[in-house]
Design an enzyme around this catalytic site. Structure first.
Site, PDB file in Angstrom:
ATOM      1  N   ILE A  31     -35.617  18.574  -1.629  1.00 39.84           N
ATOM      2  CA  ILE A  31     -36.492  18.055  -0.384  1.00 39.84           C
ATOM      3  C   ILE A  31     -36.655  19.279   0.412  1.00 39.84           C
ATOM      4  CG2 ILE A  31     -34.879  17.031   0.998  1.00 39.84           C
ATOM      5  CD1 ILE A  31     -36.691  14.981   1.473  1.00 39.84           C
ATOM      6  N   HIS A 100     -24.080  16.664  -8.331  1.00 45.74           N
ATOM      7  CA  HIS A 100     -25.472  17.216  -8.594  1.00 45.74           C
ATOM      8  C   HIS A 100     -25.300  18.574  -8.862  1.00 45.74           C
ATOM      9  CE1 HIS A 100     -24.674  16.942  -4.313  1.00 45.74           C
ATOM     10  NE2 HIS A 100     -25.195  18.230  -4.187  1.00 45.74           N
TER      11      HIS A 100
HETATM   12  P1  5GP Z   1     -25.529  19.712  -1.476  1.00 46.19           P
HETATM   13  O1  5GP Z   1     -25.660  20.159  -0.206  1.00 46.19           O
HETATM   14  O2  5GP Z   1     -24.738  18.219  -1.498  1.00 46.19           O
HETATM   15  O3  5GP Z   1     -25.038  20.500  -2.548  1.00 46.19           O
HETATM   16  O4  5GP Z   1     -26.834  19.350  -2.085  1.00 46.19           O
HETATM   17  C1  5GP Z   1     -27.565  18.325  -1.733  1.00 46.19           C
HETATM   18  C2  5GP Z   1     -29.043  18.524  -1.810  1.00 46.19           C
HETATM   19  O5  5GP Z   1     -29.790  17.336  -1.958  1.00 46.19           O
HETATM   20  C3  5GP Z   1     -29.567  19.400  -0.777  1.00 46.19           C
HETATM   21  O6  5GP Z   1     -30.112  20.457  -1.306  1.00 46.19           O
HETATM   22  C4  5GP Z   1     -30.681  18.658  -0.015  1.00 46.19           C
HETATM   23  O7  5GP Z   1     -31.913  19.256   0.541  1.00 46.19           O
HETATM   24  C5  5GP Z   1     -31.192  17.593  -1.361  1.00 46.19           C
HETATM   25  N1  5GP Z   1     -31.417  16.187  -0.983  1.00 46.19           N
HETATM   26  C6  5GP Z   1     -30.933  15.468   0.003  1.00 46.19           C
HETATM   27  N2  5GP Z   1     -31.479  14.373   0.160  1.00 46.19           N
HETATM   28  C7  5GP Z   1     -32.760  14.380  -0.553  1.00 46.19           C
HETATM   29  C8  5GP Z   1     -33.915  13.570  -0.947  1.00 46.19           C
HETATM   30  O8  5GP Z   1     -33.995  12.256  -0.601  1.00 46.19           O
HETATM   31  N3  5GP Z   1     -34.518  14.026  -1.723  1.00 46.19           N
HETATM   32  C9  5GP Z   1     -34.517  15.050  -2.483  1.00 46.19           C
HETATM   33  N4  5GP Z   1     -35.595  15.348  -3.127  1.00 46.19           N
HETATM   34  N5  5GP Z   1     -33.627  15.871  -2.172  1.00 46.19           N
HETATM   35  C10 5GP Z   1     -32.520  15.748  -1.099  1.00 46.19           C
END
Ligand code: 5GP
Ligand code: ZN
Length: 114
Positions: A31, A100
């Site tokens: 996103i 992820h």
């Molecule tokens: P982290 O910071 O945990 O490694 O990565 C989480 C990722 O998930 C971030 O890059 C964030 O932009 C993405 N993300 C969080 N919520 C959503 C969502 O509702 N939809 C999408 N498509 N991506 C999301």
């Protein structure tokens, strides 16, 4: 997991642009993309992060990397290069507690990451 955003994405309860799906994983557009190509790849089974994957579950990790390679090929960044990374825990920069893998590419990536 009831309140997990990524479990909701798997169940189609939150809209997102899915670029890959099979019985074990999905890949969708981030996103808030940090590169021209920024895909998030997740297992359909919920694990909080890498700390929660047991040795007998290692197959899913290999599968995710093969899927990352296939998506990179499909999105035409396989030859130019890309990065696959998982953030684990607070100091690893993890913000969503469903394991992820970020697939990033389409620009020159810096190393080391911040
Ligand atoms: P982290 O910071 O945990 O490694 O990565 C989480 C990722 O998930 C971030 O890059 C964030 O932009 C993405 N993300 C969080 N919520 C959503 C969502 O509702 N939809 C999408 N498509 N991506 C999301
Ligand atoms: Zn989840």
């Amino acid at each position: 997991m009831k309140d997990c955003i990524f479990c909701k994405i798997i169940k189609n309860q939150i809209p997102c642009e899915i670029v890959y799906e099979d019985d074990k994983v999905i890949g969708f557009k981030d996103i808030s993309p940090q590169a021209p190509v920024h895909i998030v790849i997740i297992p359909k089974e919920h694990f909080d992060n890498l700390n929660c994957i047991k040795e007998e579950q290692e197959e899913i990790l290999g599968h995710i990397f093969i899927v990352a390679k296939k998506i990179a090929q499909a999105l035409d960044i396989a030859e130019s290069g890309y990065r696959v990374v998982t953030n684990c825990g607070e100091q690893g920069g993890q913000s969503v507690e469903h394991i992820h893998f970020h697939l990033l590419g389409g620009r020159m990536l810096q190393w080391p990451p911040g």
